[in-house]
Design a protein around this motif. Structure first.
Motif, PDB file in Angstrom:
ATOM      1  N   THR A 111       0.821  -1.223   0.000  1.00 38.44           N
ATOM      2  CA  THR A 111       0.000   0.000   0.000  1.00 38.44           C
ATOM      3  C   THR A 111       0.854   1.272   0.000  1.00 38.44           C
ATOM      4  N   SER A 112       2.152   1.139   0.324  1.00 42.31           N
ATOM      5  CA  SER A 112       3.004   2.342   0.302  1.00 42.31           C
ATOM      6  C   SER A 112       3.675   2.518  -1.052  1.00 42.31           C
TER       7      SER A 112
ATOM      8  N   TRP B  46      -3.470   9.965   3.589  1.00 40.76           N
ATOM      9  CA  TRP B  46      -4.650   9.098   3.676  1.00 40.76           C
ATOM     10  C   TRP B  46      -4.443   7.947   4.663  1.00 40.76           C
ATOM     11  N   GLU B  47      -3.226   7.842   5.215  1.00 45.08           N
ATOM     12  CA  GLU B  47      -2.985   6.787   6.207  1.00 45.08           C
ATOM     13  C   GLU B  47      -2.951   7.358   7.623  1.00 45.08           C
TER      14      GLU B  47
ATOM     15  N   ALA C 247       3.966   7.820   6.896  1.00 47.29           N
ATOM     16  CA  ALA C 247       2.528   7.809   6.610  1.00 47.29           C
ATOM     17  C   ALA C 247       2.168   8.837   5.535  1.00 47.29           C
TER      18      ALA C 247
ATOM     19  N   PRO D  42      -5.949   5.740  10.813  1.00 51.95           N
ATOM     20  CA  PRO D  42      -6.176   4.340  10.432  1.00 51.95           C
ATOM     21  C   PRO D  42      -7.643   3.941  10.535  1.00 51.95           C
TER      22      PRO D  42
ATOM     23  N   ARG E 204      -9.565   4.071   7.340  1.00 46.93           N
ATOM     24  CA  ARG E 204      -9.088   3.331   6.176  1.00 46.93           C
ATOM     25  C   ARG E 204     -10.155   2.477   5.496  1.00 46.93           C
TER      26      ARG E 204
END
Ligand SMILES: Nc1ncnc2c1ncn2[C@@H]1O[C@H](COP(=O)(O)OP(=O)(O)OP(=O)(O)O)[C@@H](O)[C@H]1O
Length: 334
Positions: free
Chosen positions: A149-150, A300-301, A297, A304, A307
């Motif tokens: 996801t990163s 959008w992270e 981060a 949490p 999410r």
């Protein structure tokens, strides 16, 4: 191929069962699908064969050259079924366009710099294989899923073309009779002048995208983006008026140096990707030490707990604020 109402009835190549539409552009539709042989989820991009320009085969070919490069989806199959071309590839997460909207249409400088550093790597990989992208925009950068996801992915290589002549192995010749291809909001002034797309134009588009993210808008936004010359003149003039120092107002000096550098690149000049990365890293170390911002981060992270909602809201990336001009003879969609 006529799609039944129920897409789940469609099985591509007797193997990939479509589940849900997850994206649509000027060219095709992208579905989440299940690979019924391997029991894994994939993405399937479909393009009607009778479309005015078929690009999926080119896209498959360019992805093929990037097989071992980080941040490009791996393709698993390409073919034609009935009257539709299909390309099967890794399923990725939301686009930066969707995430930008999710975050209230602005990213912090810290997030923009993280995006920037990865995006420069993607462009270096693509350029190293002899291609220019020609349609950089937020909708064409996706984050990964699961463990990835990163990781930032670059997609939509259907408009990519070689900038190296395959016969002479030299840079393609300068030519200023080209029609505008790509997404006018993010295209360089060179392209408005009809100059052939080269590596510098990908980097200028990237600079515009990053400025769009951090400022929340670009000064020429809202000017109609038809390919009709007169209206493009207006856009070109607005871009020419916006000097890097104004565009970068309030941003760290190395960021402005980066924007000035890419705008000064010559048609056939090899961009110094290392120099660009160093400028962006300088900005980043300033941001991290000043704000004590979390190194790892994205915006959008940050929360949490949001999410799950985020993935629900943006899992369907259908439609786009910034559509591409893909074919000279057709006006761009706005
Ligand atoms: N591998 C993938 N995994 C998940 N979503 C994807 C994938 N590929 C594409 N998408 C989604 O579908 C959208 C459209 O895909 P793509 O840009 O390849 O189509 P296109 O018809 O060429 O679009 P455009 O007209 O905007 O250039 C993307 O913005 C993205 O949201």
């Amino acid at each position: 191929m006529d799609f039944p109402e129920e897409v789940a009835l469609i099985e591509i190549a007797d193997r990939y069962r479509l589940q849900e539409l997850i994206g649509a552009g000027s060219f095709g539709q992208v579905y989440r699908a299940i690979d019924t042989w391997q029991h894994v989820i994939v993405a399937v991009k479909l393009e009607p064969c009778d479309f005015r320009v078929n690009q999926l085969e080119n896209e498959e070919e360019v992805y093929g050259t990037l097989k071992y490069a980080e941040g490009f989806p791996v393709t698993h199959g390409f073919g034609t079924m009935d009257d539709v071309n299909y390309l099967v590839m890794d399923l990725l997460g939301p686009s930066l366009e969707a995430l930008f909207h999710f975050c209230g249409k602005r990213f912090t400088l810290g997030t923009v710099l993280r995006i920037a550093l990865q995006a420069v790597d993607r462009l270096e990989s693509l350029h190293a294989r002899g291609y220019v992208h020609r349609d950089l925009k937020p909708a064409n950068f996706l984050v990964g899923v699961g463990e990835q996801t990163s990781l930032l992915y670059l997609i939509d290589l259907g408009l990519a073309v070689p900038y190296i002549d395959i016969v002479t192995r030299t840079h393609v010749q300068y030519n200023d009779e080209h029609e505008l291809i790509g997404t006018p909001l993010f295209s360089s002034i060179n392209l408005h002048h009809g100059i052939a797309h080269s590596r510098r134009d990908d980097l200028i588009s990237l600079a515009y995208i990053l400025l769009f993210f951090v400022r929340g808008s670009l000064p020429w936004q809202g000017i109609p983006t038809s390919v009709k010359a007169k209206r493009n003149d207006q856009l070109t003039r607005a871009k020419a008026r916006a000097k890097p120092s104004q565009l970068c107002k309030g941003l760290p000096t190395p960021f402005c140096v980066f924007v000035e550098y890419v705008m000064r690149l010559e048609f056939d000049e090899r961009p110094n990707y290392l120099y660009i990365r160093n400028l962006l890293r300088q900005c980043r170390s300033g941001v991290v030490s000043r704000a004590g911002e979390s190194e790892n981060a994205y915006d959008w992270e940050q929360r949490p707990e949001d999410r799950g909602a985020m993935y629900m809201t943006i899992s369907c990336n259908v439609g786009s604020v910034s559509k591409a001009t893909h074919e000279p003879s057709h006006p761009s969609t706005e």
